[in-house]
Design an enzyme around this catalytic site. Structure first.
Site, PDB file in Angstrom:
ATOM      1  N   CYS A 268       0.663  -1.056  -0.044  1.00  0.00           N
ATOM      2  CA  CYS A 268      -0.164   0.140  -0.050  1.00  0.00           C
ATOM      3  C   CYS A 268       0.969   1.442   0.111  1.00  0.00           C
ATOM      4  O   CYS A 268       2.018   1.175  -0.064  1.00  0.00           O
ATOM      5  CB  CYS A 268      -0.747  -0.104   1.135  1.00  0.00           C
ATOM      6  SG  CYS A 268      -0.273  -1.024   2.649  1.00  0.00           S
TER       7      CYS A 268
ATOM      8  N   ARG B  39      -0.015   2.563  -5.853  1.00  0.00           N
ATOM      9  CA  ARG B  39       0.624   1.560  -5.019  1.00  0.00           C
ATOM     10  C   ARG B  39      -0.476   0.359  -4.354  1.00  0.00           C
ATOM     11  O   ARG B  39      -0.172  -0.481  -3.768  1.00  0.00           O
ATOM     12  CB  ARG B  39       1.173   2.240  -3.801  1.00  0.00           C
ATOM     13  CG  ARG B  39       2.640   3.021  -4.090  1.00  0.00           C
ATOM     14  CD  ARG B  39       3.281   3.539  -2.950  1.00  0.00           C
ATOM     15  NE  ARG B  39       4.002   2.709  -2.250  1.00  0.00           N
ATOM     16  CZ  ARG B  39       5.057   2.660  -2.479  1.00  0.00           C
ATOM     17  NH1 ARG B  39       5.698   3.214  -3.179  1.00  0.00           N
ATOM     18  NH2 ARG B  39       5.599   1.662  -1.473  1.00  0.00           N
TER      19      ARG B  39
ATOM     20  N   TRP C 136      -3.597  -2.214  -1.160  1.00  0.00           N
ATOM     21  CA  TRP C 136      -3.744  -3.251  -1.925  1.00  0.00           C
ATOM     22  C   TRP C 136      -3.615  -4.560  -1.305  1.00  0.00           C
ATOM     23  O   TRP C 136      -2.490  -4.855  -0.842  1.00  0.00           O
ATOM     24  CB  TRP C 136      -2.587  -3.219  -2.961  1.00  0.00           C
ATOM     25  CG  TRP C 136      -2.781  -4.149  -4.030  1.00  0.00           C
ATOM     26  CD1 TRP C 136      -3.370  -4.045  -5.235  1.00  0.00           C
ATOM     27  CD2 TRP C 136      -1.982  -5.348  -4.283  1.00  0.00           C
ATOM     28  NE1 TRP C 136      -3.217  -5.151  -6.111  1.00  0.00           N
ATOM     29  CE2 TRP C 136      -2.238  -6.031  -5.454  1.00  0.00           C
ATOM     30  CE3 TRP C 136      -1.152  -6.209  -3.460  1.00  0.00           C
ATOM     31  CZ2 TRP C 136      -1.790  -7.173  -5.988  1.00  0.00           C
ATOM     32  CZ3 TRP C 136      -0.614  -7.491  -3.700  1.00  0.00           C
ATOM     33  CH2 TRP C 136      -1.222  -7.755  -5.019  1.00  0.00           C
TER      34      TRP C 136
ATOM     35  N   ASN D 294       2.267  -0.450   6.126  1.00  0.00           N
ATOM     36  CA  ASN D 294       2.540  -0.927   4.896  1.00  0.00           C
ATOM     37  C   ASN D 294       3.644  -2.079   5.235  1.00  0.00           C
ATOM     38  O   ASN D 294       4.733  -1.767   6.008  1.00  0.00           O
ATOM     39  CB  ASN D 294       3.420  -0.073   3.886  1.00  0.00           C
ATOM     40  CG  ASN D 294       3.821  -0.490   2.615  1.00  0.00           C
ATOM     41  OD1 ASN D 294       3.115  -1.833   2.382  1.00  0.00           O
ATOM     42  ND2 ASN D 294       4.634   0.089   1.845  1.00  0.00           N
ATOM     43  N   GLY D 295       3.527  -3.345   5.052  1.00  0.00           N
ATOM     44  CA  GLY D 295       4.391  -4.381   5.188  1.00  0.00           C
ATOM     45  C   GLY D 295       3.383  -5.659   5.881  1.00  0.00           C
ATOM     46  O   GLY D 295       2.354  -5.788   5.513  1.00  0.00           O
TER      47      GLY D 295
ATOM     48  N   GLU E  74       7.441 -10.152 -23.143  1.00  0.00           N
ATOM     49  CA  GLU E  74       7.066  -8.955 -22.382  1.00  0.00           C
ATOM     50  C   GLU E  74       5.617  -8.282 -23.168  1.00  0.00           C
ATOM     51  O   GLU E  74       4.684  -7.662 -22.375  1.00  0.00           O
ATOM     52  CB  GLU E  74       8.003  -8.086 -22.438  1.00  0.00           C
ATOM     53  CG  GLU E  74       7.790  -6.409 -22.264  1.00  0.00           C
ATOM     54  CD  GLU E  74       7.231  -6.039 -21.046  1.00  0.00           C
ATOM     55  OE1 GLU E  74       7.091  -7.066 -20.065  1.00  0.00           O
ATOM     56  OE2 GLU E  74       6.902  -5.054 -20.567  1.00  0.00           O
TER      57      GLU E  74
ATOM     58  N   LYS F  32       2.005  -7.463 -21.131  1.00  0.00           N
ATOM     59  CA  LYS F  32       1.454  -6.297 -21.458  1.00  0.00           C
ATOM     60  C   LYS F  32      -0.230  -6.533 -21.507  1.00  0.00           C
ATOM     61  O   LYS F  32      -1.128  -6.111 -21.219  1.00  0.00           O
ATOM     62  CB  LYS F  32       1.840  -5.443 -22.554  1.00  0.00           C
ATOM     63  CG  LYS F  32       3.106  -4.932 -22.256  1.00  0.00           C
ATOM     64  CD  LYS F  32       3.430  -3.881 -21.209  1.00  0.00           C
ATOM     65  CE  LYS F  32       3.921  -4.606 -19.983  1.00  0.00           C
ATOM     66  NZ  LYS F  32       4.863  -4.071 -19.158  1.00  0.00           N
TER      67      LYS F  32
ATOM     68  N   GLU G 284      -2.118  -8.055 -18.575  1.00  0.00           N
ATOM     69  CA  GLU G 284      -2.463  -7.067 -17.463  1.00  0.00           C
ATOM     70  C   GLU G 284      -3.251  -5.720 -17.701  1.00  0.00           C
ATOM     71  O   GLU G 284      -3.802  -5.500 -16.832  1.00  0.00           O
ATOM     72  CB  GLU G 284      -1.232  -6.583 -16.711  1.00  0.00           C
ATOM     73  CG  GLU G 284      -0.029  -6.063 -17.483  1.00  0.00           C
ATOM     74  CD  GLU G 284       1.434  -5.604 -16.824  1.00  0.00           C
ATOM     75  OE1 GLU G 284       1.442  -6.060 -15.767  1.00  0.00           O
ATOM     76  OE2 GLU G 284       2.139  -5.410 -17.562  1.00  0.00           O
TER      77      GLU G 284
ATOM     78  N   HIS H 295       5.882 -27.971 -31.362  1.00  0.00           N
ATOM     79  CA  HIS H 295       5.997 -28.920 -30.257  1.00  0.00           C
ATOM     80  C   HIS H 295       4.811 -29.053 -29.284  1.00  0.00           C
ATOM     81  O   HIS H 295       4.958 -29.230 -28.190  1.00  0.00           O
ATOM     82  CB  HIS H 295       7.513 -28.734 -29.470  1.00  0.00           C
ATOM     83  CG  HIS H 295       8.440 -28.852 -30.327  1.00  0.00           C
ATOM     84  ND1 HIS H 295       9.055 -29.866 -30.659  1.00  0.00           N
ATOM     85  CD2 HIS H 295       9.275 -27.794 -30.823  1.00  0.00           C
ATOM     86  CE1 HIS H 295      10.179 -29.732 -31.448  1.00  0.00           C
ATOM     87  NE2 HIS H 295      10.214 -28.409 -31.613  1.00  0.00           N
TER      88      HIS H 295
ATOM     89  N   LYS I 240       1.685  -1.170  -8.146  1.00  0.00           N
ATOM     90  CA  LYS I 240       2.911  -0.738  -8.867  1.00  0.00           C
ATOM     91  C   LYS I 240       4.091  -1.249  -8.161  1.00  0.00           C
ATOM     92  O   LYS I 240       5.182  -1.352  -8.795  1.00  0.00           O
ATOM     93  CB  LYS I 240       2.871   0.875  -8.692  1.00  0.00           C
ATOM     94  CG  LYS I 240       4.083   1.328  -9.661  1.00  0.00           C
ATOM     95  CD  LYS I 240       4.023   1.379 -11.196  1.00  0.00           C
ATOM     96  CE  LYS I 240       5.096   1.888 -12.165  1.00  0.00           C
ATOM     97  NZ  LYS I 240       5.065   1.068 -13.376  1.00  0.00           N
TER      98      LYS I 240
HETATM   99  C1  F6R Z   1       4.583  -5.344 -15.491  1.00  0.00           C
HETATM  100  C2  F6R Z   1       5.025  -4.607 -14.346  1.00  0.00           C
HETATM  101  C3  F6R Z   1       5.527  -5.647 -13.409  1.00  0.00           C
HETATM  102  C4  F6R Z   1       6.786  -5.300 -12.673  1.00  0.00           C
HETATM  103  C5  F6R Z   1       7.203  -6.153 -11.539  1.00  0.00           C
HETATM  104  C6  F6R Z   1       8.573  -5.669 -11.083  1.00  0.00           C
HETATM  105  O1  F6R Z   1       4.072  -4.168 -16.157  1.00  0.00           O
HETATM  106  O2  F6R Z   1       4.958  -3.593 -13.929  1.00  0.00           O
HETATM  107  O3  F6R Z   1       5.399  -6.955 -13.894  1.00  0.00           O
HETATM  108  O4  F6R Z   1       7.820  -5.031 -13.904  1.00  0.00           O
HETATM  109  O5  F6R Z   1       6.649  -6.135 -10.502  1.00  0.00           O
HETATM  110  O6  F6R Z   1       8.510  -4.422 -10.730  1.00  0.00           O
HETATM  111  P1  F6R Z   1       9.850  -3.382 -10.509  1.00  0.00           P
HETATM  112  O7  F6R Z   1      10.403  -3.257 -11.816  1.00  0.00           O
HETATM  113  O8  F6R Z   1       9.202  -2.224  -9.685  1.00  0.00           O
HETATM  114  O9  F6R Z   1      10.727  -4.058  -9.490  1.00  0.00           O
END
Ligand code: F6R
Length: 624
Positions: free
Chosen positions: A19, A44, A92, A118-119, A494, A498, A501, A517, A619
Site C-alpha cells: 500500500c 501503490r 492493495w 505498509n508491510g 513482455e 502487457k 495485465e 512442439h 505498482k
Molecule cells: C508489468 C509490471 C511488473 C513489474 C514487476 C517488477 O508491467 O510492471 O511485472 O515489472 O512487478 O517491478 P519493479 O520493476 O518495480 O521491480
C-alpha cells in the site's frame, strides 16, 4: 546539507498488505493536502483507503471505505474533514476480502491511537492472541491492527507515546512502515521503518511523510529517506530521526528531488500509459546520456567475475532476459538468468559472482530479497533502478539510476525500455573490454542507439492509428500467442504480459520454435498469433519466423506480423501486418516492443479497461 537526487517515480485473514501511506502535519489546514497525497500514491494500491485526522480537539476522526480515493471521498465525505495533523493510506490486499473494516487507518480500543501500515507482520497471530487475552477487541482481520493495540497497551504502562511506539515495534517480526497519530500529542506524526519504504518531506508551512516522494512532491522537493530500524517524530516545523535500537539522534543530509510534480501529471493524455509510451524517445535519450564512466565501471566489475547472474521479476525478468541475449551476442558470453522470485531456490552465488538486477521501483520484494541473499552469500550486487532513494538503490554495491522520470501507470513501459537500453550499453562495454567487438563496431552500435528516439517517435506518431484499428477489429479475441525467436523472444513474452495485465486478455509469449512442439494444436478462430519478425539482416532468424507464420496460416489461423518496412512486406504471409521504420538488429527489438505496447493499450481501451490501475495489480510489489 542538501544533496540532489534524480528521482523518478516514482496495496478473511489479511496476512500481507501492500500500500501507500502518507501524512501531513502543519499549523494550517491540511485535509486537501492529505487527500491529494494519498491520491498521488494510488498506484501503490487501490482496493480501499482512509484517513485519520486531528483538529486540535481530543478526538481523532477516522474515515475509510472500500474503493478508489475518489469513490471513498464521496462515500464517507472525506472533503468535509478539517484538521492540522493527519495520516492516510491506500491499500492493495494480497489475501482475503477487501472490506471497510480491513481498510486503514486502524485504531486502538480507546480510539486514542490511529495507525497506517505498509508491510507484513509475520508474528501477528501470536500477538493478536496475547492482546485478546488482555481484553483488546479487534475490529479487522489485518495484521496491522495488532500494532495499534500494542501501542495502546504500552502507553498505559509508560505514559509516553514515544516509549509505547518503540516497545511495540520491538515486538514486531516482519516488515513495516508505520505512521501514528494520537490526540495525546496532536501536533506530531510518529513513524517507524523496517524493510518497507518511508520518506519524510520537509515543506515551508508543513512537513510530510510518504511511502515515496510522490506523496508530497507537489508541495516540497526536500526529503529525508528513512533507513531500516529508524523512527521519526515529525512536527509542522521540524523532525527528529532516531535509531530504534540505540535511540540515538541521526543527522542525515536532505535530498533535493530534481523532477517536477508536473512530470507526474497526465499532460493532456487520456491515460498515463499512453503518455509514458509517448515519452519513450526522451527516456531513451536519458538512458543514453547516463555517464559512460558509470557503465564502464560496472562493465569492469562484470568482467572480473567468474559468474554473472541477471535477475528481475515480471517485466524486469523479460528485460534481463533480453539483456542475456545482448550479452551473448555483443559481450561474448551468456550470463545466468534467474527470475528473482526463484532466486534463492536456484542460484548458487559466492564472492566470484556479480548479481545484476533491474527494477523500476527499487522496492520489489522478490528482487530485493534476491539481492540481499546474494549479498549474504558474498556476491557483489548491482542494480539498474528508476527510483532514487529506494531500498535497492541503497543496498547494492553498483547502482545505475536510469532517470526515466516518474512512471505512474501500473503497467511498466518506458522504465522497462530504458533498462533494456542500459543493459545493451553494458553488454557493448563488456564486449569492448573483452575484445569481442572492435572499437569500430562499438562506435557503430553507439550511433545506432542514438537513432532509436527518432524511430520510436515515428512509430508512436505514424503507426498508432493503424495499430488502433487492428486492436479494435481483433478486440473480441480472448487468446493471443506472441511468438519470437532469439532476442525477439523476450520481447514476445513482455508483450504478452502487457496484453494480460492491461486488457485482461489471455496471452502467452513463447519462442516460435515451440509452436510445432505442441502449441500449434490451439490454432483456431478463438486464438490470434503475433509474430515478431527479425530484420532481413538476421537471415536465419528471419526465415524461421516466416515459416512459423506459414505454419499458422496453413491451419487458417490469424497472424499479425510486426515487421520492418521492405519491398517484401506485401508478400509476407500475414493476416495483418504492422510495418515499422527500418532499424538495425541492435535496436530492432525495442522498436517492435513499442508497437506491441500500443496494441495492448488500444485493445484495453476498446475493451474499456481501467488502463492505469488494472484490477488486482499494484505498482510496487513489496510482499512475498
Ligand atoms: C508489468 C509490471 C511488473 C513489474 C514487476 C517488477 O508491467 O510492471 O511485472 O515489472 O512487478 O517491478 P519493479 O520493476 O518495480 O521491480
Amino acid at each position: 546539507m542538501i544533496t540532489t537526487c534524480r528521482l523518478t517515480k516514482p496495496g478473511g485473514a489479511l496476512k500481507n498488505s501492500m500500500c501507500g501511506i502518507s501524512g501531513v502535519v502543519s499549523h494550517n489546514e491540511i485535509s486537501s493536502r492529505l487527500i491529494d497525497s494519498i491520491k498521488s500514491l494510488e498506484y501503490r494500491g487501490y482496493d480501499s483507503c482512509g484517513v485519520a485526522i486531528l483538529n486540535g480537539k481530543s478526538k481523532t476522526i477516522v474515515r475509510k471505505d472500500i474503493g478508489s480515493v475518489d469513490e471513498v471521498r464521496e462515500s464517507v465525505q472525506l472533503d468535509d474533514l478539517q484538521g492540522f495533523t493527519g495520516i492516510a493510506h491506500t491499500r492493495w490486499a494480497t489475501h482475503g476480502g477487501v472490506t471497510r473494516e480491513n481498510a486503514h487507518p486502524h485504531s486502538s480500543c480507546d480510539g486514542k491511537f490511529s495507525i497506517t501500515h505498509n508491510g507484513i507482520i509475520s508474528n501477528y497471530t501470536t500477538l493478536r492472541a496475547k492482546l485478546k487475552k488482555k481484553g483488546h477487541t479487534f475490529l479487522s482481520a489485518t495484521d496491522t491492527e495488532v500494532i495499534v493495540h500494542l501501542i495502546e497497551d504500552y502507553f498505559k504502562e509508560t505514559g509516553s507515546v514515544e516509549e509505547a511506539l518503540l516497545l511495540a515495534v520491538k515486538e514486531l517480526e516482519g516488515a513495516y512502515a508505520v505512521a501514528l497519530v494520537t490526540p495525546h500529542e496532536p501536533d506530531k506524526i510518529y513513524c517507524a521503518r523496517m524493510e518497507s519504504p518511508l520518506i519524510i518531506g520537509l515543506g515551508d508551512d508543513a512537513n510530510y511523510i510518504g511511502s515515496d516522494f510522490n506523496a508530497f512532491i507537489a508541495y516540497t522537493k526536500n526529503a529525508i529517506v528513512m533507513e531500516d530500524n529508524e523512527y521519526a517524530i515529525v512536527t509542522h516545523n521540524g523532525y527528529s530521526l532516531k535509531n530504534i535500537t540505540t535511540r540515538k539522534e541521526i543527522s542525515r543530509p536532505i535530498q533535493r528531488i530534481l523532477w517536477d510534480h508536473k512530470m507526474a501529471q497526465k499532460g493532456g493524455y487520456p491515460h498515463y500509459m499512453l503518455k509514458e509510451i509517448h515519452e519513450q524517445p526522451s527516456v531513451v535519450h536519458s538512458a543514453l546520456d547516463i555517464d559512460q564512466q558509470q557503465i564502464d565501471d560496472l562493465a569492469s566489475e562484470i568482467d572480473r567475475k567468474k559468474q554473472v547472474v541477471l535477475t528481475g521479476v515480471g517485466t524486469t525478468f523479460y528485460v534481463t532476459q533480453l539483456g542475456q541475449y545482448y550479452f551473448s551476442e555483443y559481450a561474448g558470453f551468456t550470463p545466468n538468468l534467474v527470475s528473482s522470485d526463484e532466486f534463492k531456490f536456484l542460484s548458487k552465488v559466492d564472492k566470484d559472482t556479480i548479481v545484476l538486477a533491474t527494477s523500476q521501483s527499487g522496492e520489489t520484494y522478490d528482487t530485493l530479497s534476491a539481492l540481499k541473499y546474494a549479498k549474504q552469500n558474498g556476491a557483489t550486487t548491482a542494480a539498474i533502478v528508476n527510483v532514487m532513494g529506494s531500498s535497492m538503490a541503497r543496498l547494492v554495491d553498483h547502482l545505475v539510476l536510469q532517470g526515466s522520470g516518474p512512471e505512474i501507470c501500473v503497467i511498466s513501459t518506458k522504465a522497462a525500455l530504458s533498462q533494456m537500453i542500459l543493459l545493451a550499453r553494458l553488454a557493448l562495454s563488456v564486449g569492448l573490454l573483452r575484445e569481442n567487438i572492435t572499437k569500430r563496431q562499438y562506435s557503430t552500435y553507439q550511433s545506432q542507439l542514438r537513432k532509436l528516439p527518432d524511430i520510436i517517435d515515428k512509430v508512436v506518431n505514424e503507426k498508432s492509428g493503424f495499430i488502433h484499428n487492428v486492436a479494435k477489429e481483433q478486440s473480441h479475441i480472448r487468446h493471443w500467442l506472441f511468438l519470437g525467436r532469439g532476442r525477439y523472444y523476450p520481447v514476445a513474452r513482455e508483450s504478452a504480459l502487457k496484453m494480460k495485465e492491461v486488457a485482461y486478455v489471455h496471452a502467452e509469449g513463447m519462442p516460435s520454435g515451440f509452436l510445432k512442439h505442441g502449441t500449434i494444436a490451439l490454432i483456431d478462430d478463438d486464438l490470434n498469433s503475433v509474430i515478431f519478425m527479425p530484420t532481413e539482416q538476421e537471415k536465419e532468424l528471419y526465415e524461421l519466423a516466416l515459416s512459423s507464420a506459414e505454419e499458422i496460416k496453413a491451419r487458417d489461423g490469424y497472424v499479425l506480423g510486426i515487421t520492418f518496412e521492405s519491398k517484401k512486406a506485401r508478400e509476407l504471409p500475414f493476416t495483418d501486418c504492422i510495418s515499422l521504420p527500418q532499424a538495425p538488429p541492435l535496436i530492432a527489438p525495442f522498436v517492435e516492443l513499442i508497437a506491441a505496447q500500443l496494441l495492448s493499450y488500444y485493445t484495453a481501451t476498446t475493451l474499456k479497461r481501467n488502463i492505469d490501475k488494472p484490477r488486482a495489480l499494484a505498482k510496487s510489489v513489496t510482499v512475498a
